[in-house]
Design an enzyme around this catalytic site. Structure first.
Site, PDB file in Angstrom:
ATOM      1  N   GLY A   9       0.698  -0.986   0.068  1.00  0.00           N
ATOM      2  CA  GLY A   9      -0.125  -0.154   0.085  1.00  0.00           C
ATOM      3  C   GLY A   9       0.687   1.153  -0.019  1.00  0.00           C
ATOM      4  O   GLY A   9       0.366   2.231  -0.570  1.00  0.00           O
ATOM      5  N   ASN A  10       2.091   1.008   0.769  1.00  0.00           N
ATOM      6  CA  ASN A  10       2.849   2.330   0.641  1.00  0.00           C
ATOM      7  C   ASN A  10       3.638   2.715  -0.624  1.00  0.00           C
ATOM      8  O   ASN A  10       4.208   3.687  -0.574  1.00  0.00           O
ATOM      9  CB  ASN A  10       3.782   2.313   2.002  1.00  0.00           C
ATOM     10  CG  ASN A  10       3.159   2.514   3.102  1.00  0.00           C
ATOM     11  OD1 ASN A  10       2.142   3.201   3.460  1.00  0.00           O
ATOM     12  ND2 ASN A  10       3.560   1.903   4.362  1.00  0.00           N
ATOM     13  N   LYS A 122      -2.679  -5.430  12.572  1.00  0.00           N
ATOM     14  CA  LYS A 122      -2.513  -4.676  11.183  1.00  0.00           C
ATOM     15  C   LYS A 122      -3.011  -3.075  11.317  1.00  0.00           C
ATOM     16  O   LYS A 122      -3.928  -2.774  11.567  1.00  0.00           O
ATOM     17  CB  LYS A 122      -3.568  -5.311  10.333  1.00  0.00           C
ATOM     18  CG  LYS A 122      -3.682  -4.879   8.818  1.00  0.00           C
ATOM     19  CD  LYS A 122      -2.357  -5.523   8.219  1.00  0.00           C
ATOM     20  CE  LYS A 122      -2.273  -4.896   6.627  1.00  0.00           C
ATOM     21  NZ  LYS A 122      -1.098  -5.050   6.124  1.00  0.00           N
ATOM     22  N   LYS A 206      -2.250  -8.602   3.145  1.00  0.00           N
ATOM     23  CA  LYS A 206      -2.183  -8.567   1.498  1.00  0.00           C
ATOM     24  C   LYS A 206      -1.117  -9.888   1.060  1.00  0.00           C
ATOM     25  O   LYS A 206      -1.160 -10.498   0.423  1.00  0.00           O
ATOM     26  CB  LYS A 206      -2.174  -7.632   0.775  1.00  0.00           C
ATOM     27  CG  LYS A 206      -0.984  -6.680   0.790  1.00  0.00           C
ATOM     28  CD  LYS A 206      -0.189  -6.903  -0.242  1.00  0.00           C
ATOM     29  CE  LYS A 206       1.268  -5.921  -0.169  1.00  0.00           C
ATOM     30  NZ  LYS A 206       1.830  -5.906   1.214  1.00  0.00           N
ATOM     31  N   LYS A 264       5.309  -9.753   5.601  1.00  0.00           N
ATOM     32  CA  LYS A 264       6.045 -10.023   4.347  1.00  0.00           C
ATOM     33  C   LYS A 264       6.958 -11.341   4.467  1.00  0.00           C
ATOM     34  O   LYS A 264       7.186 -12.015   3.759  1.00  0.00           O
ATOM     35  CB  LYS A 264       6.826  -8.951   3.956  1.00  0.00           C
ATOM     36  CG  LYS A 264       5.857  -7.475   3.472  1.00  0.00           C
ATOM     37  CD  LYS A 264       6.726  -6.290   3.195  1.00  0.00           C
ATOM     38  CE  LYS A 264       5.766  -5.093   2.469  1.00  0.00           C
ATOM     39  NZ  LYS A 264       4.827  -4.947   3.455  1.00  0.00           N
TER      40      LYS A 264
END
Length: 311
Positions: A9-10, A122, A206, A264
């Site tokens: 998202g970043n 989150k 995600k 991640k």
């Protein structure tokens, strides 16, 4: 080669940028240019984050005087899937004339008794100074936690079990369609007491969803692309050290924050352990170099495993 890419998202809304639509669309256009170079030579599946965007829409919903109560997170997640998916769809169509591109809204099945509902981790939305974050938390009933030097809202992030529409995605990929899917980890849903799908107040990570999907689609490579060049030990300290080629075992021996780099690392480690294939974490603009083993943090089953570019 089949490559699944998870855009952070970043990477679509950088820290410090205003969340205006024109700012985000320009970021998406730049992202699409990097992805298009991969799509020329490989089968490409694209997923994307939505943390900053969910936060913006949640705040708008909370302030809307016409609503008796704010929209729930599953609905806002679907909104952001449609919004970012549309931007990516159009940008990739413009970057790859004649290529078939599709953008889907997806649901991700989670367990209703996942322990994450008791311990939100989150991050969603914008960053705040501590005083402002605590004020918003008191006003809207949020839970906020430190994210680096700033503070952000945190919400439950249950583990993904399966993307509900996996079979449809697989069919599109087999037909040569560049597919954008499972945005923001997918809309979190559970099976209720009568076996029907039902949305739930949460955000699925995600990267973890992308890892599950990459395995189900038999991807050769899974890449988590963000705004940092590599995974780093002791991030943000004088002892910071970037990690180049590594293995799941070595990564799991390190400590990474649960709300940011941790998922991640867990996602790429899980993919490599399950499939025996290659995964990587790195910058969006370095995507092509990552496939060649010249950038990013490359994760393989062992230190002598061949890189994806040689397979």
């Amino acid at each position: 080669m089949r490559v699944l890419v998870a855009l952070g998202g970043n990477a679509l809304l950088r820290r410090g940028q205003r969340p205006d639509a024109d700012v985000q669309r320009e970021n998406v256009r730049l992202a699409a240019a990097s992805l298009a170079r991969l799509a020329v030579e490989h089968e490409l599946i694209v997923t994307h984050g939505n943390g900053p965007q969910v936060g913006v829409l949640a705040l708008e919903s909370a302030h809307d005087p016409n609503l008796s109560r704010p929209y729930p997170l599953d609905t806002i997640g679907a909104e952001t899937q449609g919004m970012i998916g549309y931007w990516l769809l159009q940008a990739l169509q413009n970057a790859l004339p004649g290529r078939q591109v599709a953008s889907l809204i997806n649901q991700t099945l989670v367990s209703a008794v996942d322990p994450a509902f008791d311990d939100p981790t989150k991050f969603v939305g914008q960053v705040y100074e501590k005083e402002e974050a605590e004020k918003l938390a008191a006003e809207y009933g949020w839970i906020v936690k430190r994210d680096g030097v700033h503070w952000r809202r945190v919400v439950p992030s249950p583990a993904p079990q399966r993307v509900v529409e996996t079979r449809l995605i697989r069919r599109l990929v087999r037909d040569g369609v560049l597919t954008i899917c499972a945005g923001g980890g997918g809309v979190p849903v559970i099976r209720n007491e009568v076996g029907q799908l039902q949305g739930i107040e949460a955000v699925v990570d995600k990267d973890l969803t992308a890892s599950v999907l990459a395995e189900a689609l038999e991807a050769d490579v899974f890449m988590s692309l963000t705004d940092v060049p590599r995974v780093a030990r002791h991030f943000g300290t004088p002892r910071q050290e970037e990690i180049g080629h590594t293995t799941p075992h070595e990564l799991r021996a390190e400590h990474f924050p649960a709300g940011s780099m941790g998922p991640k690392v867990e996602a790429v480690a899980r993919f490599v352990e399950t499939t025996g294939d290659m995964a990587a974490i790195g910058r969006l603009e370095d995507a092509a170099l990552i496939l060649e083993g010249k950038a990013g943090t490359i994760v393989t089953p062992n230190a002598t495993w061949p890189l994806a570019s040689t397979l």
